[in-house]
Scaffold this active site. Structure first.
Site, PDB file in Angstrom:
ATOM      1  N   ALA A 259       0.805  -1.223   0.000  1.00  0.00           N
ATOM      2  CA  ALA A 259       0.000   0.000   0.000  1.00  0.00           C
ATOM      3  C   ALA A 259       0.841   1.277   0.000  1.00  0.00           C
ATOM      4  CB  ALA A 259      -0.939   0.000   1.210  1.00  0.00           C
TER       5      ALA A 259
ATOM      6  N   HIS B   6      -3.536  -9.634  -5.654  1.00  0.00           N
ATOM      7  CA  HIS B   6      -4.916  -9.314  -5.299  1.00  0.00           C
ATOM      8  C   HIS B   6      -5.738  -8.908  -6.529  1.00  0.00           C
ATOM      9  CE1 HIS B   6      -3.438  -8.420  -0.938  1.00  0.00           C
ATOM     10  NE2 HIS B   6      -3.692  -9.688  -1.134  1.00  0.00           N
TER      11      HIS B   6
END
Ligand SMILES: [Zn+2]
Length: 254
Positions: free
Chosen positions: A27, A124
């Site tokens: 992130a 993901h």
């Protein structure tokens, strides 16, 4: 916070000497482009109900799911006005110069590819694609997003009229097995493993650096905060990824 230049030079030397260099990004690489962290404090999931984005919601109410999804992504990606930052660019340049084999990313924003990276494994999935539930074909997400924004809910497949699903891992879904196996193999093979902007708390990101280190890789962390893997790291660079990676790229080229 600043990084010791002798550490940067040492890591650059290890990268130059390595046959295989693998980077894992989390992130922290996306937040530098203005994309909020999904999980952290004040993250996306503090402001949106994760259950609205669960696979069960998608199955029972795909139209409502897509309606919420469009709003979520508009908020997260600033209506599409997000661009790669200096960290994405440094990784893409290391790859094109032959120093970086693969980027394994936890991020779904597609910014590594936008920066020019080609060897990207998205564990993901990617918000830049959609997948048909019936025929499994994948398409660019933008036309489907456009239709959903126009109220054509849920968007359907041009080929078979099946319902389109974002090609990201929804809550309640398994991570893509092929991508996981590939990342595991890359970690096992790495001579240098860079973990960049990841808190290394979510699987499989949490285990890949350990796998690499156990197989003898030089383990390098670039993250503002300490991680559960920090004590295993050969180099633990506590720095902003947009500062550290361009310096590293520069040192590799020198
Ligand atoms: Zn289809």
């Amino acid at each position: 916070m600043s990084v010791d230049q002798s550490d940067v030079r040492a890591v650059a030397g290890a990268i130059r000497d390595a046959e295989t260099v693998v980077a894992l990004t989390g992130a922290g690489v996306s937040t530098a482009s203005g994309i909020p962290d999904f999980r952290g404090e004040d993250g996306i999931w503090e402001r949106h109900d994760p259950m609205d984005f669960h696979i069960d919601r998608f199955r029972s109410d795909p139209g409502g799911f897509w309606d919420d999804r469009v709003k979520l992504l508009a908020a997260a990606f600033d209506d599409g006005n997000v661009a790669p930052n200096a960290a994405h660019e440094a990784l893409a340049e290391l790859e094109s110069a032959g120093y970086l084999d693969t980027v394994v990313t936890q991020n779904i924003d597609g910014l590594h590819q936008d920066a020019g990276s080609e060897g990207v494994i998205e564990i993901h999935g990617s918000a830049a694609r959609v997948v048909c539930r019936d025929c499994s074909r994948r398409f660019d997400a933008e036309p489907a997003m456009e239709r959903a924004r126009d109220g054509d809910l849920p968007p359907t497949c041009d080929d078979c009229d099946g319902t389109l699903k974002p090609d990201t891992v929804l809550f309640g879904e398994q991570l893509p097995e092929h991508a996981l196996m590939q990342s595991q193999a890359k970690a096992e093979n790495a001579d240098v493993f860079l973990a960049v902007g990841s808190s290394l708390t979510v699987q499989p990101a949490a285990s890949l650096p350990r796998v690499a280190a156990e197989r003898g890789a030089t383990l390098v962390l670039v993250n503002l905060e300490s991680t559960p893997v920090s004590e295993r790291a050969d180099y633990d660079l506590r720095a902003d990824v947009t500062e550290a990676l361009p310096r590293l790229r520069q040192a590799v080229k020198e």
